[in-house]
Design a protein around this motif. Structure first.
Motif, PDB file in Angstrom:
ATOM      1  N   LEU A 200       0.829  -1.207   0.000  1.00 42.66           N
ATOM      2  CA  LEU A 200       0.000   0.000   0.000  1.00 42.66           C
ATOM      3  C   LEU A 200       0.864   1.258   0.000  1.00 42.66           C
ATOM      4  O   LEU A 200       0.397   2.349  -0.335  1.00 42.66           O
ATOM      5  CB  LEU A 200      -0.915   0.015   1.232  1.00 42.66           C
ATOM      6  N   ILE A 201       2.133   1.086   0.395  1.00 43.54           N
ATOM      7  CA  ILE A 201       3.050   2.226   0.497  1.00 43.54           C
ATOM      8  C   ILE A 201       4.146   2.153  -0.565  1.00 43.54           C
ATOM      9  O   ILE A 201       4.487   3.154  -1.188  1.00 43.54           O
ATOM     10  CB  ILE A 201       3.711   2.263   1.893  1.00 43.54           C
ATOM     11  N   TYR A 202       4.679   0.946  -0.756  1.00 45.80           N
ATOM     12  CA  TYR A 202       5.797   0.762  -1.677  1.00 45.80           C
ATOM     13  C   TYR A 202       5.371  -0.074  -2.885  1.00 45.80           C
ATOM     14  O   TYR A 202       4.378  -0.802  -2.831  1.00 45.80           O
ATOM     15  CB  TYR A 202       6.963   0.066  -0.966  1.00 45.80           C
ATOM     16  N   ALA A 203       6.161   0.014  -3.935  1.00 42.11           N
ATOM     17  CA  ALA A 203       5.903  -0.786  -5.134  1.00 42.11           C
ATOM     18  C   ALA A 203       6.147  -2.265  -4.824  1.00 42.11           C
ATOM     19  O   ALA A 203       6.987  -2.593  -3.979  1.00 42.11           O
ATOM     20  CB  ALA A 203       6.817  -0.333  -6.269  1.00 42.11           C
ATOM     21  N   PRO A 204       5.422  -3.162  -5.494  1.00 37.69           N
ATOM     22  CA  PRO A 204       5.568  -4.602  -5.220  1.00 37.69           C
ATOM     23  C   PRO A 204       7.007  -5.110  -5.315  1.00 37.69           C
ATOM     24  O   PRO A 204       7.436  -5.914  -4.482  1.00 37.69           O
ATOM     25  CB  PRO A 204       4.679  -5.250  -6.288  1.00 37.69           C
ATOM     26  N   ASN A 205       7.745  -4.647  -6.322  1.00 38.57           N
ATOM     27  CA  ASN A 205       9.139  -5.092  -6.462  1.00 38.57           C
ATOM     28  C   ASN A 205       9.990  -4.628  -5.287  1.00 38.57           C
ATOM     29  O   ASN A 205      10.876  -5.353  -4.823  1.00 38.57           O
ATOM     30  CB  ASN A 205       9.738  -4.572  -7.772  1.00 38.57           C
ATOM     31  N   ALA A 206       9.722  -3.417  -4.813  1.00 39.99           N
ATOM     32  CA  ALA A 206      10.469  -2.890  -3.667  1.00 39.99           C
ATOM     33  C   ALA A 206      10.166  -3.701  -2.411  1.00 39.99           C
ATOM     34  O   ALA A 206      11.062  -3.999  -1.615  1.00 39.99           O
ATOM     35  CB  ALA A 206      10.121  -1.422  -3.438  1.00 39.99           C
ATOM     36  N   VAL A 207       8.907  -4.087  -2.251  1.00 41.46           N
ATOM     37  CA  VAL A 207       8.511  -4.872  -1.075  1.00 41.46           C
ATOM     38  C   VAL A 207       9.201  -6.231  -1.071  1.00 41.46           C
ATOM     39  O   VAL A 207       9.611  -6.734  -0.022  1.00 41.46           O
ATOM     40  CB  VAL A 207       6.974  -5.041  -1.033  1.00 41.46           C
ATOM     41  N   THR A 208       9.349  -6.820  -2.252  1.00 37.62           N
ATOM     42  CA  THR A 208      10.042  -8.109  -2.355  1.00 37.62           C
ATOM     43  C   THR A 208      11.466  -7.997  -1.824  1.00 37.62           C
ATOM     44  O   THR A 208      11.937  -8.863  -1.071  1.00 37.62           O
ATOM     45  CB  THR A 208      10.073  -8.586  -3.821  1.00 37.62           C
TER      46      THR A 208
ATOM     47  N   VAL B 292      17.525  -2.181   3.004  1.00 39.81           N
ATOM     48  CA  VAL B 292      17.515  -2.038   4.465  1.00 39.81           C
ATOM     49  C   VAL B 292      16.792  -0.770   4.922  1.00 39.81           C
ATOM     50  O   VAL B 292      15.923  -0.827   5.801  1.00 39.81           O
ATOM     51  CB  VAL B 292      18.953  -2.057   5.017  1.00 39.81           C
ATOM     52  N   ALA B 293      17.149   0.372   4.353  1.00 37.63           N
ATOM     53  CA  ALA B 293      16.547   1.639   4.795  1.00 37.63           C
ATOM     54  C   ALA B 293      15.033   1.632   4.595  1.00 37.63           C
ATOM     55  O   ALA B 293      14.268   2.005   5.491  1.00 37.63           O
ATOM     56  CB  ALA B 293      17.183   2.803   4.041  1.00 37.63           C
ATOM     57  N   ARG B 294      14.605   1.196   3.418  1.00 39.46           N
ATOM     58  CA  ARG B 294      13.165   1.123   3.147  1.00 39.46           C
ATOM     59  C   ARG B 294      12.489   0.106   4.057  1.00 39.46           C
ATOM     60  O   ARG B 294      11.377   0.331   4.546  1.00 39.46           O
ATOM     61  CB  ARG B 294      12.926   0.732   1.685  1.00 39.46           C
ATOM     62  N   ALA B 295      13.153  -1.011   4.255  1.00 40.62           N
ATOM     63  CA  ALA B 295      12.568  -2.074   5.078  1.00 40.62           C
ATOM     64  C   ALA B 295      12.356  -1.598   6.512  1.00 40.62           C
ATOM     65  O   ALA B 295      11.293  -1.825   7.102  1.00 40.62           O
ATOM     66  CB  ALA B 295      13.462  -3.307   5.056  1.00 40.62           C
ATOM     67  N   ILE B 296      13.353  -0.925   7.061  1.00 40.03           N
ATOM     68  CA  ILE B 296      13.235  -0.442   8.441  1.00 40.03           C
ATOM     69  C   ILE B 296      12.094   0.557   8.558  1.00 40.03           C
ATOM     70  O   ILE B 296      11.261   0.464   9.470  1.00 40.03           O
ATOM     71  CB  ILE B 296      14.564   0.184   8.910  1.00 40.03           C
ATOM     72  N   ARG B 297      12.030   1.493   7.623  1.00 38.46           N
ATOM     73  CA  ARG B 297      10.958   2.492   7.674  1.00 38.46           C
ATOM     74  C   ARG B 297       9.587   1.830   7.498  1.00 38.46           C
ATOM     75  O   ARG B 297       8.640   2.136   8.229  1.00 38.46           O
ATOM     76  CB  ARG B 297      11.168   3.557   6.597  1.00 38.46           C
TER      77      ARG B 297
END
Length: 221
Positions: free
Chosen positions: A82-90, A98-103
């Motif tokens: 809902l926040i990030y693109a599907p590829n980014a979530v993968t 790491v930075a995106r995952a933590i946030r």
């Protein structure tokens, strides 16, 4: 390999000279090679006393990957999408971004805690930021006292240790603890509560790394 071996040997000799335990930190590729060297050493080798640590960044990557594996098919991926693109979530769930995952995980964790507090204290969050939530008097009193503690903490009139030991925070902890124990009887609730606990470990690990708190680091590793 010879460079890593020389480093291990030098640090080990220096530590032995000053009667200290040798501790070395490597990033993942070098960590694996150093570990292989130590494991293949003779049992009486001086290198056996070396304590190897994986670098903080790769430790976070590994932990985030574990979280992604545990929470697979739980709905976490759909929430993050809902926040990030599907590829980014993968990549986030595999421990790569790491930075995106933590946030992303912190946002989900905050939302979960908001829902828990709303349920436990029996009040509704406002649908709009300009609206006021439906909060009963007893809860309003607790929140007011907690807000006072927070204000004193910001102003510097109250120490962090005193704030953590304040009666209002202890009261909130006790109020929250009992319903959480009941929720853990449900497998789905238990999974998501475990997720919040993993987020707390991640927070404490990041805090330990950024503040140089060695004891806290050891507790969370």
């Amino acid at each position: 390999m010879s460079c890593i071996y020389s480093t291990l040997l030098f640090v080990s000799n220096q530590a032995h000279r000053y009667n200290r335990t040798p501790v070395l930190t490597f990033d993942q590729p070098l960590y694996w090679k150093a570990l292989t060297i130590i494991q293949n050493e003779h049992p009486n080798s001086q290198l056996k006393s070396v304590v190897l640590r994986l670098g903080a960044f790769h430790t976070e990557m590994s932990f985030l990957g574990c979280i992604g594996h545990i929470m697979r098919s739980s709905g976490l991926q759909e929430i993050l999408e809902l926040i990030y693109a599907p590829n980014a979530v993968t990549h986030m769930l595999s421990g790569k971004a790491v930075a995106r995952a933590i946030r992303g995980h912190m946002l989900v964790d905050t939302a979960l805690h908001s829902l828990l507090v709303s349920k436990i204290f029996n009040f509704d969050f406002p649908a709009d930021e300009n609206e006021e939530g439906n909060i009963n008097v007893s809860v309003d009193d607790i929140l007011s006292k907690a807000a006072d503690v927070y204000t004193e903490l910001l102003e510097g009139t109250l120490s962090i240790s005193s704030a953590c030991d304040s009666a209002v925070l202890q009261s909130i902890k006790e109020t929250i603890h009992r319903p959480l124990e009941e929720m853990k009887k449900n497998r789905t609730s238990k999974l998501w509560l475990q997720y919040t606990e993993m987020m707390q470990i991640l927070r404490q690990f990041i805090k330990a790394e950024r503040t140089g708190d060695w004891e806290l680091h050891l507790k969370k590793c």
